[in-house]
Design a protein around this motif. Structure first.
Motif, PDB file in Angstrom:
ATOM      1  N   SER A 137       0.825  -1.205   0.000  1.00 12.31           N
ATOM      2  CA  SER A 137       0.000   0.000   0.000  1.00 12.31           C
ATOM      3  C   SER A 137       0.864   1.262   0.000  1.00 12.31           C
ATOM      4  CB  SER A 137      -0.913   0.002   1.234  1.00 12.31           C
ATOM      5  OG  SER A 137      -1.748  -1.130   1.246  1.00 12.31           O
ATOM      6  N   GLY A 138       1.957   1.252   0.760  1.00  6.14           N
ATOM      7  CA  GLY A 138       2.858   2.398   0.768  1.00  6.14           C
ATOM      8  C   GLY A 138       3.517   2.632  -0.586  1.00  6.14           C
ATOM      9  N   TYR A 139       3.993   1.569  -1.209  1.00  5.17           N
ATOM     10  CA  TYR A 139       4.605   1.719  -2.535  1.00  5.17           C
ATOM     11  C   TYR A 139       3.586   2.192  -3.568  1.00  5.17           C
ATOM     12  CZ  TYR A 139       8.667  -0.773  -0.701  1.00  5.17           C
ATOM     13  OH  TYR A 139       9.768  -1.146   0.023  1.00  5.17           O
ATOM     14  N   CYS A 140       2.383   1.651  -3.497  1.00  4.74           N
ATOM     15  CA  CYS A 140       1.352   2.052  -4.469  1.00  4.74           C
ATOM     16  C   CYS A 140       0.963   3.527  -4.268  1.00  4.74           C
ATOM     17  CB  CYS A 140       0.126   1.154  -4.323  1.00  4.74           C
ATOM     18  SG  CYS A 140       0.386  -0.533  -4.904  1.00  4.74           S
ATOM     19  N   LEU A 141       0.955   3.994  -3.031  1.00  3.33           N
ATOM     20  CA  LEU A 141       0.659   5.398  -2.780  1.00  3.33           C
ATOM     21  C   LEU A 141       1.722   6.297  -3.419  1.00  3.33           C
ATOM     22  CD1 LEU A 141      -0.960   7.630  -1.359  1.00  3.33           C
ATOM     23  CD2 LEU A 141       0.384   7.184   0.709  1.00  3.33           C
ATOM     24  N   TYR A 142       2.974   5.918  -3.290  1.00  2.00           N
ATOM     25  CA  TYR A 142       4.047   6.713  -3.894  1.00  2.00           C
ATOM     26  C   TYR A 142       3.976   6.641  -5.420  1.00  2.00           C
ATOM     27  CZ  TYR A 142       8.632   8.955  -3.956  1.00  2.00           C
ATOM     28  OH  TYR A 142       9.663   9.846  -4.139  1.00  2.00           O
ATOM     29  N   ILE A 143       3.721   5.457  -5.960  1.00  2.00           N
ATOM     30  CA  ILE A 143       3.614   5.304  -7.414  1.00  2.00           C
ATOM     31  C   ILE A 143       2.462   6.135  -7.959  1.00  2.00           C
ATOM     32  CG2 ILE A 143       3.088   3.652  -9.254  1.00  2.00           C
ATOM     33  CD1 ILE A 143       4.567   1.538  -7.599  1.00  2.00           C
ATOM     34  N   ASN A 144       1.343   6.129  -7.245  1.00  2.00           N
ATOM     35  CA  ASN A 144       0.194   6.910  -7.694  1.00  2.00           C
ATOM     36  C   ASN A 144       0.510   8.395  -7.727  1.00  2.00           C
ATOM     37  OD1 ASN A 144      -2.777   7.285  -8.213  1.00  2.00           O
ATOM     38  ND2 ASN A 144      -2.624   8.330  -6.261  1.00  2.00           N
ATOM     39  N   ARG A 145       1.241   8.869  -6.729  1.00  2.00           N
ATOM     40  CA  ARG A 145       1.586  10.293  -6.685  1.00  2.00           C
ATOM     41  C   ARG A 145       2.488  10.679  -7.860  1.00  2.00           C
ATOM     42  NH1 ARG A 145      -0.283  14.867  -3.968  1.00  2.00           N
ATOM     43  NH2 ARG A 145       1.370  16.446  -4.047  1.00  2.00           N
ATOM     44  N   VAL A 146       3.486   9.822  -8.157  1.00  2.00           N
ATOM     45  CA  VAL A 146       4.392  10.119  -9.265  1.00  2.00           C
ATOM     46  C   VAL A 146       3.674   9.991 -10.603  1.00  2.00           C
ATOM     47  CG1 VAL A 146       6.508   9.368 -10.425  1.00  2.00           C
ATOM     48  CG2 VAL A 146       6.412   9.438  -7.932  1.00  2.00           C
ATOM     49  N   ALA A 147       2.836   8.973 -10.744  1.00  2.00           N
ATOM     50  CA  ALA A 147       2.152   8.745 -12.021  1.00  2.00           C
ATOM     51  C   ALA A 147       1.154   9.848 -12.333  1.00  2.00           C
ATOM     52  CB  ALA A 147       1.458   7.385 -11.995  1.00  2.00           C
ATOM     53  N   ARG A 148       0.498  10.384 -11.320  1.00  2.00           N
ATOM     54  CA  ARG A 148      -0.473  11.454 -11.569  1.00  2.00           C
ATOM     55  C   ARG A 148       0.200  12.677 -12.192  1.00  2.00           C
ATOM     56  NH1 ARG A 148      -3.490  12.566  -6.074  1.00  2.00           N
ATOM     57  NH2 ARG A 148      -4.101  14.406  -7.292  1.00  2.00           N
ATOM     58  N   THR A 149       1.407  12.985 -11.738  1.00  2.00           N
ATOM     59  CA  THR A 149       2.121  14.128 -12.304  1.00  2.00           C
ATOM     60  C   THR A 149       2.718  13.794 -13.662  1.00  2.00           C
ATOM     61  OG1 THR A 149       2.663  14.826 -10.049  1.00  2.00           O
ATOM     62  CG2 THR A 149       3.912  15.831 -11.837  1.00  2.00           C
ATOM     63  N   THR A 150       3.222  12.580 -13.812  1.00  2.00           N
ATOM     64  CA  THR A 150       3.893  12.193 -15.061  1.00  2.00           C
ATOM     65  C   THR A 150       2.920  12.154 -16.229  1.00  2.00           C
ATOM     66  OG1 THR A 150       5.510  10.911 -13.802  1.00  2.00           O
ATOM     67  CG2 THR A 150       5.304  10.427 -16.161  1.00  2.00           C
ATOM     68  N   PHE A 151       1.744  11.606 -16.004  1.00  2.46           N
ATOM     69  CA  PHE A 151       0.783  11.427 -17.094  1.00  2.46           C
ATOM     70  C   PHE A 151      -0.273  12.520 -17.135  1.00  2.46           C
ATOM     71  CE2 PHE A 151       2.328   7.139 -16.061  1.00  2.46           C
ATOM     72  CZ  PHE A 151       2.828   6.776 -17.301  1.00  2.46           C
ATOM     73  N   ALA A 153      -2.064  15.894 -18.261  1.00  2.66           N
ATOM     74  CA  ALA A 153      -2.057  16.591 -19.553  1.00  2.66           C
ATOM     75  C   ALA A 153      -1.269  17.896 -19.457  1.00  2.66           C
ATOM     76  CB  ALA A 153      -3.498  16.857 -20.000  1.00  2.66           C
ATOM     77  N   THR A 154      -1.475  18.621 -18.401  1.00  2.42           N
ATOM     78  CA  THR A 154      -0.741  19.871 -18.194  1.00  2.42           C
ATOM     79  C   THR A 154      -0.289  19.947 -16.750  1.00  2.42           C
ATOM     80  OG1 THR A 154      -2.805  21.060 -17.668  1.00  2.42           O
ATOM     81  CG2 THR A 154      -2.027  21.101 -19.978  1.00  2.42           C
ATOM     82  N   VAL A 155       0.875  20.534 -16.529  1.00  4.32           N
ATOM     83  CA  VAL A 155       1.397  20.725 -15.184  1.00  4.32           C
ATOM     84  C   VAL A 155       1.757  22.192 -15.006  1.00  4.32           C
ATOM     85  CG1 VAL A 155       2.257  18.365 -14.943  1.00  4.32           C
ATOM     86  CG2 VAL A 155       3.722  20.118 -15.960  1.00  4.32           C
ATOM     87  N   GLY A 156       1.823  22.602 -13.762  1.00  4.34           N
ATOM     88  CA  GLY A 156       2.148  23.991 -13.471  1.00  4.34           C
ATOM     89  C   GLY A 156       3.607  24.307 -13.717  1.00  4.34           C
ATOM     90  N   PRO A 157       3.940  25.558 -13.707  1.00  2.00           N
ATOM     91  CA  PRO A 157       5.337  25.955 -13.920  1.00  2.00           C
ATOM     92  C   PRO A 157       6.242  25.465 -12.784  1.00  2.00           C
ATOM     93  CG  PRO A 157       4.013  27.830 -13.226  1.00  2.00           C
ATOM     94  CD  PRO A 157       3.058  26.714 -13.480  1.00  2.00           C
ATOM     95  N   GLY A 158       7.374  24.917 -13.161  1.00  2.00           N
ATOM     96  CA  GLY A 158       8.323  24.411 -12.168  1.00  2.00           C
ATOM     97  C   GLY A 158       8.038  23.016 -11.669  1.00  2.00           C
ATOM     98  N   VAL A 159       6.971  22.376 -12.158  1.00  2.00           N
ATOM     99  CA  VAL A 159       6.638  21.009 -11.739  1.00  2.00           C
ATOM    100  C   VAL A 159       7.334  20.035 -12.684  1.00  2.00           C
ATOM    101  CG1 VAL A 159       4.791  19.349 -11.382  1.00  2.00           C
ATOM    102  CG2 VAL A 159       4.426  21.749 -10.797  1.00  2.00           C
ATOM    103  N   LEU A 160       8.077  19.101 -12.139  1.00  2.00           N
ATOM    104  CA  LEU A 160       8.844  18.140 -12.926  1.00  2.00           C
ATOM    105  C   LEU A 160       8.077  16.834 -13.060  1.00  2.00           C
ATOM    106  CD1 LEU A 160      12.382  18.706 -11.347  1.00  2.00           C
ATOM    107  CD2 LEU A 160      11.458  19.736 -13.442  1.00  2.00           C
TER     108      LEU A 160
END
Length: 260
Positions: A137-151, A153-160
């Motif tokens: 559950s801990g790993y999936c929570l971290y993966i979900n956080r990274v995947a939401r930003t990676t995929f 459509a648009t991200v804010g300025p300075g967001v990697l």
């Protein structure tokens, strides 16, 4: 011998899995992104941003790393706190699981009788499964956080847009080994969950005793009539022996009864 070998294999696999999870918590590069390195200037203009559960870091092409440690616990990003808590909870359960399984293994001479050791081993397997689920559950929570930003459509300025690093995959492999080891433990003590049912034969038929704690049809609820003898064998009862003896033994009359 086969039971002992399976338990030793389960102990090695589960212990190795917890070692993987423990190492993943201390490793770097939980998430990483590379910037630059295009247009033939890879060595000069490339840089890496990466982070783990404890700090954010920046590494340039000259291998100089600058890091910023996360502040005190109550000011850390909420999802990082959640991942830390789940992993630590899983490791705590894993510690108790390893102790219980060590006491319950057949090859150890501590833990009590065989039935008690089987119960300890079963409890350890349950702790292994619970701890592994907490870590996943801990790993999936971290993966979900990274995947939401990676995929996104648009991200804010300075967001990697980060990628997943090796520690997450190492931890997931460790969780799989833990579950597999717990399954090996459970296979060797499945009789504790599903005790073997005994089949009795009587009167030309068969009867399967219910799964109960020491109470069967004969010992708990049924008492055969004495005229048929004991249900444990075909020997006649004591009363029938006495009656037969009285029939075959001649009766000697006294002198007073003979003259009457």
């Amino acid at each position: 011998m086969k039971k002992r070998l399976i338990q030793v294999l389960g102990f090695l696999m589960s212990s190795l899995g917890w070692l993987f999870v423990l190492c993943s918590m201390a490793m770097d590069y939980w998430r990483i992104v590379q910037l630059g390195g295009q247009g033939g200037s890879f060595i000069i203009k490339v840089a890496w941003y990466w982070s783990n559960l404890w700090k954010d870091c920046f590494t340039d092409s000259t291998a100089v790393t600058n890091c910023r440690d996360f502040p005190v616990l109550w000011s850390v990003t909420p999802y990082v706190q959640g991942v830390r808590g789940l992993l630590m909870c899983g490791l705590t359960l894993g510690f108790f699981a390893i102790v219980l399984c060590f006491l319950g293994m057949e090859c150890t001479f501590i833990g009590g009788a065989e039935k008690t050791k089987d119960k300890l081993l079963l409890a350890g397997a349950v702790f292994h499964i619970a701890g592994s689920v907490s870590d996943v559950s801990g790993y999936c929570l971290y993966i979900n956080r990274v995947a939401r930003t990676t995929f996104a459509a648009t991200v804010g300025p300075g967001v990697l847009r980060y990628d997943l690093g090796p520690p997450i995959f190492l931890g997931l492999v460790g969780c799989f080994l833990i579950l597999l080891g717990a399954l090996f433990y459970a296979v060797t003590v499945y009789r504790v969950i599903f005790p073997e049912r005994q089949v009795y034969a009587y009167g030309g038929g068969t009867y399967m005793a219910p799964r109960s704690r020491g109470r069967t049809l004969y010992t708990g609820y049924y008492k055969p009539p004495m005229q048929y003898g004991s249900y444990m064998g075909s020997r006649p009862s004591n009363s029938s022996r006495i009656s037969k003896l009285s029939q075959t033994t001649p009766t000697k009359l006294s002198e007073r009864d003979a003259f009457v």
